[in-house]
Design an enzyme around this catalytic site. Structure first.
Site: not given
Ligand code: NAD
Ligand code: 6OD
Length: 484
Positions: A176, A252, A286, A388
């Protein structure tokens, strides 16, 4: 108008319900995304199950490895298509996507193919009272159908970071993509077909979270495990959904990552690292830094050099020469980031640079542009120090001792990443060891060896992926004990 369809059982599937994908550059509609409903999710689960029982499930590891190498090579061959799709969805500079997003999208298939090919399992020889003994050996089996829920900030990179190991381990996936970034996951469907990936192994379902494809995938009892990247709040909702059926999750999630610059740091190295960690990808990483702690003797110098760096960043279209920063992903996300820009001022921050929206020419004035922003003058209790934001902004704060700074850096509910800048090797190891995070960089940032454990502590994550750690999630180990 471009149409971004679902990819189910090797076919591109249209749906009645559609939503607009808008460009972050000027808010124009660049395509219509076909939203998957329960019917499409059911069809994808059935296709995935059939693939596991059929040709995919009976492939040898060597055959799977060849298939994943073919996927990686086909992404490389269609590099320009992937680059154009990723840049159109995100508005990020082409130079960035061509150095990070797309090459890593391909590398994620090769590295996990290599891991699966080379990692042995356990073997224990055991004594028994009759003196004949027994042999124990473990075998790995795929967990089955894996739901892969992705964010929008590094769409191809973060999706393949999970799909690569999941397929290498012999699973089938339901991906997704974020509603904001439908294109590269869809394009990967074409790649799967052209390399002869069995139908049903890779499926893409477009849509949102609650009441849409995200919820339908994560609550579907035919999905055996869920891997997620995104906000902490969403991760918690997914964990609740996964509890039904006691299905494993790998999460993550968000962060509020500190950078700690000691007075003995190589200033150029620290500035380069902090500039990148604050502003690359318009601050939408992130692992990025939103709290910079600088030891007091170099505080003023560091702030003025960081300011100069931020003001030199060229904001512009992805293909403009020397462009350093694109827009945020959407106007909606810009509203969120700007609400923090306002809150910072209300709480009494001094705006060192930025703090608003740049003047962009023509139709770009409608895009999600934002200024890189640096604040000083607030402490650890401020909202901009605790929550954040996920934008190109940071609060810079002074500190006086190592003990103090470790405690302040750890005073957060998050625990994803940190970077430490110092030339004192003992201090580097000491501080890195004390930080309550999943990843620490010393004198660098986002330097990634894909064999290493990746994930967050506290509310930044559950589980580790990367190298052999991914195998722990994407396979089930079975011990076989043979009495001799
Ligand atoms: P988000 O949580 O809003 O959405 C992520 C995904 O989850 C999307 O595909 C969304 O449609 C889906 N989603 C939302 N609600 C859901 C539910 N109830 N059930 C199932 N799926 C659902 O995140 P975003 O805005 O797309 O991304 C930004 C966030 O992601 C930031 O908080 C960032 O720190 C985090 N992030 C973390 C990492 C990591 O490796 N830890 C990496 C990249 C981004
Ligand atoms: O480098 C990666 O494998 C990884 N998961 C990076 C995540 C970045 C977050 O925005």
């Amino acid at each position: 108008m471009k149409q971004f369809r679902n990819f189910i059982n090797g076919e591109f599937v249209a749906t009645e319900k559609k939503f607009e994908k808008r460009s972050p550059l000027d808010n124009s509609v660049i395509g219509m995304v076909h939203e998957a409903g329960k019917k499409e999710v059911d069809a994808a689960v059935d296709a995935a199950r059939a693939a596991l029982k059929g040709p995919w499930g009976s492939m040898t590891i060597a055959q799977r490895v060849d298939m994943l190498y073919a996927v990686a090579n086909e992404i490389d061959r269609r590099f320009e298509d992937f680059l154009a799709a990723e840049v159109a969805d995100t508005g990020k500079p082409r130079s960035l996507a061509s150095h990070i997003d797309i090459p890593r999208g391909a590398a994620n298939f090769k590295i996990f193919a290599d891991v699966v090919k080379n990692v042995p399992t356990e073997f224990f020889e055991m004594a028994t009272p009759d003196g004949r003994g027994a042999l124990n050996y473990a075998v790995r089996r795929p967990v089955g159908v894996v739901g892969v829920i992705c964010p929008w900030n590094l769409p191809l990179l973060l999706m393949t970071w999970k799909v690569g190991p999941a397929l290498a381990c012999g699973n089938a996936v339901l991906v997704k993509p974020s509603e904001e970034t439908p294109q590269t996951a869809t394009l990967l469907g074409e790649v799967m077909n052209s390399v002869g990936m069995p139908k049903g192994v890779y499926n893409v379902l477009h849509g949102f979270g609650p009441g849409s494809a995200g919820e339908f995938i994560t609550t579907h009892r035919g999905v055996n495990a869920i891997t997620f990247t995104g906000e902490t709040r969403t991760g918690a909702a997914i964990m609740k959904a996964a509890a039904d059926g006691a299905r494993p999750v790998s999460l993550e999630m968000g962060g509020k990552n500190p950078a700690i610059v000691f007075a003995d740091a190589d200033l150029d190295v620290a500035l380069d690292g902090v500039m990148r960690s604050c502003f690359v990808n318009c601050g939408q990483v992130c692992l990025g830094t939103e709290r910079v702690y600088v030891e007091r003797p170099i505080f003023d110098t560091f702030v003025s050099k960081l300011k100069a760096g931020a003001e030199k960043l060229k904001i512009g279209r992805p293909d403009e020469k020397d462009v350093g920063m694109g827009p945020l992903i959407s106007l909606e996300h810009r509203n969120k980031v700007l609400s923090y820009y306002r809150k910072a001022v209300e709480e009494g921050a001094t705006v060192v640079t930025g703090g608003g929206v740049p003047n962009m020419p023509g139709e770009m004035a409608e895009g999600a542009w934002i200024q890189p922003t640096i604040w000083i003058g607030l402490g650890d209790d401020a909202a901009i120090a605790r929550e954040e934001i996920f934008g190109p902004c940071t609060l810079v704060m002074p500190f006086d001792s190592e003990e103090e700074i470790v405690a302040r850096a750890n005073d957060t509910t998050y625990g994803l990443a940190a970077s430490v800048y110092t030339q004192n090797i003992n201090r580097a190891h000491r501080v890195a060891g004390e930080l309550e995070v999943g990843l620490v960089w010393v004198n660098s940032w986002f330097l990634r060896d894909l064999r290493t454990p990746f994930g967050g502590a506290k509310q930044s994550g559950i589980g580790r992926e990367g190298g052999v750690h991914s195998l722990e999630f994407y396979t089930e180990q079975k011990n076989i004990c043979v009495k001799l």
